[in-house]
Enzyme design. Structure first.
Site, PDB file in Angstrom:
ATOM      1  N   CYS A 111     -24.684  28.820  -4.755  1.00 29.09           N
ATOM      2  CA  CYS A 111     -25.000  29.679  -3.248  1.00 29.09           C
ATOM      3  C   CYS A 111     -25.527  31.021  -3.795  1.00 29.09           C
ATOM      4  O   CYS A 111     -24.834  31.505  -4.721  1.00 29.09           O
ATOM      5  CB  CYS A 111     -23.727  29.440  -2.624  1.00 29.09           C
ATOM      6  SG  CYS A 111     -22.610  30.566  -2.738  1.00 29.09           S
ATOM      7  N   ASP A 167     -20.327  17.467  21.168  1.00 29.90           N
ATOM      8  CA  ASP A 167     -19.139  16.888  21.534  1.00 29.90           C
ATOM      9  C   ASP A 167     -19.071  16.677  23.197  1.00 29.90           C
ATOM     10  O   ASP A 167     -19.895  17.443  23.833  1.00 29.90           O
ATOM     11  CB  ASP A 167     -18.068  17.682  21.190  1.00 29.90           C
ATOM     12  CG  ASP A 167     -16.742  16.843  21.264  1.00 29.90           C
ATOM     13  OD1 ASP A 167     -15.597  17.610  20.908  1.00 29.90           O
ATOM     14  OD2 ASP A 167     -16.759  15.698  21.749  1.00 29.90           O
ATOM     15  N   SER A 168     -18.380  16.264  23.808  1.00 29.37           N
ATOM     16  CA  SER A 168     -18.541  15.809  25.170  1.00 29.37           C
ATOM     17  C   SER A 168     -17.857  16.849  26.282  1.00 29.37           C
ATOM     18  O   SER A 168     -17.960  16.720  27.460  1.00 29.37           O
ATOM     19  CB  SER A 168     -17.965  14.370  25.571  1.00 29.37           C
ATOM     20  OG  SER A 168     -16.693  14.335  25.014  1.00 29.37           O
ATOM     21  N   GLY A 169     -16.846  17.486  25.834  1.00 29.68           N
ATOM     22  CA  GLY A 169     -16.380  18.547  26.435  1.00 29.68           C
ATOM     23  C   GLY A 169     -14.979  18.322  26.946  1.00 29.68           C
ATOM     24  O   GLY A 169     -14.206  19.153  27.146  1.00 29.68           O
ATOM     25  N   CYS A 185     -21.038  27.348  -8.789  1.00 25.84           N
ATOM     26  CA  CYS A 185     -21.779  27.348  -7.648  1.00 25.84           C
ATOM     27  C   CYS A 185     -23.010  28.006  -7.643  1.00 25.84           C
ATOM     28  O   CYS A 185     -23.264  29.147  -8.250  1.00 25.84           O
ATOM     29  CB  CYS A 185     -20.679  27.937  -6.512  1.00 25.84           C
ATOM     30  SG  CYS A 185     -21.677  27.854  -4.913  1.00 25.84           S
ATOM     31  N   CYS A 245     -22.367  33.231  -4.836  1.00 32.11           N
ATOM     32  CA  CYS A 245     -21.773  33.186  -6.218  1.00 32.11           C
ATOM     33  C   CYS A 245     -22.934  33.428  -7.247  1.00 32.11           C
ATOM     34  O   CYS A 245     -22.622  34.015  -8.265  1.00 32.11           O
ATOM     35  CB  CYS A 245     -21.592  31.747  -6.251  1.00 32.11           C
ATOM     36  SG  CYS A 245     -20.022  31.240  -5.425  1.00 32.11           S
ATOM     37  N   ASP A 293     -13.928  11.947  26.990  1.00 30.26           N
ATOM     38  CA  ASP A 293     -12.722  11.460  26.742  1.00 30.26           C
ATOM     39  C   ASP A 293     -11.561  12.250  27.151  1.00 30.26           C
ATOM     40  O   ASP A 293     -11.873  13.510  27.253  1.00 30.26           O
ATOM     41  CB  ASP A 293     -12.680  10.811  25.161  1.00 30.26           C
ATOM     42  CG  ASP A 293     -12.644  12.048  24.252  1.00 30.26           C
ATOM     43  OD1 ASP A 293     -13.275  13.430  24.579  1.00 30.26           O
ATOM     44  OD2 ASP A 293     -12.164  12.165  23.172  1.00 30.26           O
ATOM     45  N   PHE A 301     -12.368  17.423  24.869  1.00 35.47           N
ATOM     46  CA  PHE A 301     -11.284  18.072  24.178  1.00 35.47           C
ATOM     47  C   PHE A 301     -11.131  19.910  24.303  1.00 35.47           C
ATOM     48  O   PHE A 301     -10.133  20.245  24.507  1.00 35.47           O
ATOM     49  CB  PHE A 301     -11.478  17.860  22.796  1.00 35.47           C
ATOM     50  CG  PHE A 301     -10.760  18.590  21.520  1.00 35.47           C
ATOM     51  CD1 PHE A 301     -10.869  19.658  20.965  1.00 35.47           C
ATOM     52  CD2 PHE A 301      -9.554  17.684  21.375  1.00 35.47           C
ATOM     53  CE1 PHE A 301     -10.263  19.975  19.926  1.00 35.47           C
ATOM     54  CE2 PHE A 301      -8.755  18.387  20.343  1.00 35.47           C
ATOM     55  CZ  PHE A 301      -9.062  19.505  19.790  1.00 35.47           C
ATOM     56  N   GLY A 337      -8.373  12.026  18.815  1.00 35.01           N
ATOM     57  CA  GLY A 337      -6.903  12.134  18.902  1.00 35.01           C
ATOM     58  C   GLY A 337      -6.253  12.552  17.650  1.00 35.01           C
ATOM     59  O   GLY A 337      -5.055  12.442  17.302  1.00 35.01           O
ATOM     60  N   HIS A 348     -20.921  30.459   1.274  1.00 30.07           N
ATOM     61  CA  HIS A 348     -20.585  29.694   0.436  1.00 30.07           C
ATOM     62  C   HIS A 348     -19.465  28.360   0.495  1.00 30.07           C
ATOM     63  O   HIS A 348     -19.701  27.541   0.137  1.00 30.07           O
ATOM     64  CB  HIS A 348     -19.577  30.535  -0.470  1.00 30.07           C
ATOM     65  CG  HIS A 348     -18.595  29.949  -1.604  1.00 30.07           C
ATOM     66  ND1 HIS A 348     -19.115  29.734  -2.742  1.00 30.07           N
ATOM     67  CD2 HIS A 348     -17.422  29.639  -1.304  1.00 30.07           C
ATOM     68  CE1 HIS A 348     -18.222  28.845  -3.098  1.00 30.07           C
ATOM     69  NE2 HIS A 348     -17.137  28.980  -2.419  1.00 30.07           N
ATOM     70  N   GLN A 359      -8.815   6.342  20.892  1.00 28.17           N
ATOM     71  CA  GLN A 359      -7.833   7.265  21.134  1.00 28.17           C
ATOM     72  C   GLN A 359      -6.491   6.335  20.814  1.00 28.17           C
ATOM     73  O   GLN A 359      -6.662   5.209  20.145  1.00 28.17           O
ATOM     74  CB  GLN A 359      -7.686   7.665  22.406  1.00 28.17           C
ATOM     75  CG  GLN A 359      -8.681   8.735  22.838  1.00 28.17           C
ATOM     76  CD  GLN A 359      -8.554  10.136  22.152  1.00 28.17           C
ATOM     77  OE1 GLN A 359      -7.407  10.315  21.330  1.00 28.17           O
ATOM     78  NE2 GLN A 359      -9.703  10.853  22.164  1.00 28.17           N
ATOM     79  N   ASP A 395     -16.489  16.691  11.343  1.00 25.74           N
ATOM     80  CA  ASP A 395     -16.831  17.957  11.612  1.00 25.74           C
ATOM     81  C   ASP A 395     -15.555  18.968  11.509  1.00 25.74           C
ATOM     82  O   ASP A 395     -14.626  18.263  11.749  1.00 25.74           O
ATOM     83  CB  ASP A 395     -17.391  18.145  13.181  1.00 25.74           C
ATOM     84  CG  ASP A 395     -16.292  18.208  14.172  1.00 25.74           C
ATOM     85  OD1 ASP A 395     -15.833  17.050  14.142  1.00 25.74           O
ATOM     86  OD2 ASP A 395     -16.135  19.163  14.423  1.00 25.74           O
TER      87      ASP A 395
HETATM   88  C1  2MQ Z   1      -9.550  20.119  15.029  1.00 24.80           C
HETATM   89  N1  2MQ Z   1      -9.043  18.874  15.429  1.00 24.80           N
HETATM   90  C2  2MQ Z   1      -9.595  18.155  16.276  1.00 24.80           C
HETATM   91  N2  2MQ Z   1      -9.083  17.114  16.797  1.00 24.80           N
HETATM   92  C3  2MQ Z   1     -10.085  16.638  17.669  1.00 24.80           C
HETATM   93  C4  2MQ Z   1      -9.979  15.376  18.298  1.00 24.80           C
HETATM   94  C5  2MQ Z   1     -10.999  15.055  19.369  1.00 24.80           C
HETATM   95  C6  2MQ Z   1     -11.067  14.058  20.267  1.00 24.80           C
HETATM   96  O1  2MQ Z   1     -10.160  13.358  20.390  1.00 24.80           O
HETATM   97  N3  2MQ Z   1     -12.062  14.085  21.404  1.00 24.80           N
HETATM   98  C7  2MQ Z   1     -13.125  14.744  21.228  1.00 24.80           C
HETATM   99  N4  2MQ Z   1     -14.282  14.580  22.206  1.00 24.80           N
HETATM  100  N5  2MQ Z   1     -13.087  15.964  20.309  1.00 24.80           N
HETATM  101  C8  2MQ Z   1     -12.272  16.079  19.397  1.00 24.80           C
HETATM  102  C9  2MQ Z   1     -12.392  17.199  18.721  1.00 24.80           C
HETATM  103  C10 2MQ Z   1     -13.345  18.174  18.599  1.00 24.80           C
HETATM  104  C11 2MQ Z   1     -14.155  17.886  17.360  1.00 24.80           C
HETATM  105  N6  2MQ Z   1     -15.163  18.938  17.274  1.00 24.80           N
HETATM  106  C12 2MQ Z   1     -11.254  17.525  17.909  1.00 24.80           C
HETATM  107  N7  2MQ Z   1     -10.867  18.350  16.950  1.00 24.80           N
HETATM  108 ZN    ZN Z   2     -20.829  29.610  -3.904  1.00 25.43          ZN
END
Ligand code: 2MQ
Ligand code: ZN
Length: 372
Positions: free
Chosen positions: A306, A92-94, A304, A309, A146, A96, A216, A335, A189, A266
């Site tokens: 894992c 990620d770009s930093g 499961c 489990c 962003d 947020f 966003g 898990h 966004q 993610d």
């Molecule tokens: C937990 N909720 C959440 N909303 C996000 C929105 C952005 C988002 O709008 N921009 C960026 N660059 N990252 C976001 C992240 C981090 C993702 N690992 C977000 N995480």
């Molecule tokens: Zn498990």
């Protein structure tokens, strides 16, 4: 050397299955990315993360630039060598993280000046510096720099942040340059406003990216509002490129997002919850700290495969959690990551075989309300 390429294999309604080819390996989609913020998926060896079925993990520009430093990671061979993970990494770009973690921030058209939440040292991030850091880290998929507006935000504020982010997307693309085998993803966004989301998608598509994220969201708007945006927003994006929903989410968020055309996600939930004693299962959440598990000889989930489990009872997991043993975080994180990957594998197969609606119905039918 293989360049970067997305292949769609099947669609079922708005849901899609496919694969992203990268020089470091193929990412099966829909894909869930475990979060390895500071160069580690907490409580997991990289080999264990791979064993859960993860094809790619996420790193964070903000954290790694502050500690140990992007130039230091580059001197030591880059993030893959540094953390002993040789599959793809998305960073990620930093933007947020600066807004949610850093102190004393000063925003301008150029970028963000801020103080480290670790030691108070001063730093700056801009599209150009973010691209440089992600290049130094060696990540395979780079995110545009962003601004994700904090909620609650007026429509005017959301529009301002989106338009700034589109100017930063252009600068990110210029600074990224031409890097075969590496991908740059734009980030849409626009909050929950359809016209702003469409304006953002059109701006990003005009610039042209290897993939497109929906940013966003998952910032407190709630699942209904998030799904409401996804009902139209994924359709604004090119169908032949991966679509990445950032920061999502709980299992039912993930299923609903895939049903609406999302290919990648993610979230810290499986790892963070593992450390707080929450285990996700096909029937719902097990809070292992509850006394009801103290004498329970059964596994978390008898279906499961894992290590938690296969080899341990709920009683043992209850014990090591209560005793605050390190093994507790290791087993519950393993898990949860395993369960999230099983969810993705189940959806990929269901979409490929044209039975996603039935799979989704079975997913929702199997879940108990509350703790199990
Ligand atoms: C937990 N909720 C959440 N909303 C996000 C929105 C952005 C988002 O709008 N921009 C960026 N660059 N990252 C976001 C992240 C981090 C993702 N690992 C977000 N995480
Ligand atoms: Zn498990």
């Amino acid at each position: 050397m293989t360049t970067f390429g997305f292949t769609l294999h099947a669609t079922d309604g708005a849901a899609r299955s496919g694969a992203i080819a990268t020089p470091r390996g193929t990412i099966r989609t829909p894909a869930f990315m475990p979060v390895g913020t500071a160069g580690t998926v907490k409580a997991m060896l990289p080999e264990s993360v791979a064993a859960t079925g993860a094809d790619i993990l996420l790193g964070n520009t903000y954290h790694l630039m502050l500690r140990p430093g992007a130039e230091r990671v580059a001197r030591l061979g880059g993030l893959h060598a540094f953390m002993h993970w040789n599959k793809p990494i998305l960073t990620d770009s930093g933007g947020f993280q600066v807004m949610s973690l850093a102190g004393l921030r000063k925003m301008s058209e150029d970028g963000v000046a801020f103080r480290s939440h670790i030691d108070g040292s001063t730093h700056m991030l801009s599209p150009e510096r973010s691209m440089e850091i992600q290049r130094l880290l060696g990540s395979d998929i780079v995110m545009c720099f962003d601004e994700c507006p904090a909620l609650p935000a007026s429509e005017a504020e959301v529009a301002r942040a989106m338009r700034l982010s589109m100017r930063w997307a252009e600068r990110s693309k210029q600074a990224f340059g031409d890097r075969p085998g590496h991908a740059l993803f734009g980030i849409m966004q626009g909050g929950v406003t359809r016209e702003l989301r469409e304006e953002s998608a059109d701006a990003l598509t005009a610039i042209g990216f290897d993939g497109y994220a929906v940013g966003g969201l998952a910032v407190g708007e709630g699942q209904e509002a998030m799904f409401g945006v996804l009902d139209y927003a994924t359709g604004f994006l090119p169908a032949d490129r991966p679509r990445y929903l950032m920061g999502v989410g709980k299992p039912d968020d993930i299923v609903g997002a895939v049903a609406r055309g999302i290919d990648m996600m993610d979230c810290v939930l499986p790892s963070r919850s593992g450390r707080t004693g929450q285990a996700f299962t096909r029937r719902g959440v097990v809070n292992i700290k509850n006394a009801s598990h103290a004498d329970d000889p059964r596994p978390l989930d008898e279906h499961c495969s894992c290590p938690a489990c296969r080899n341990y009872s709920r009683a043992y997991l209850h014990h090591v959690f209560r005793a605050q043993e390190i093994l507790s975080s290791m087993l519950l994180t393993w898990h949860n990551l395993h369960y999230f990957q099983e969810l993705m594998a189940g959806m990929r197969a269901a979409i490929a075989e044209g039975r996603f609606a039935a799979w989704q119905a079975a997913f929702h039918a199997g879940r108990a309300e509350g703790d199990i």
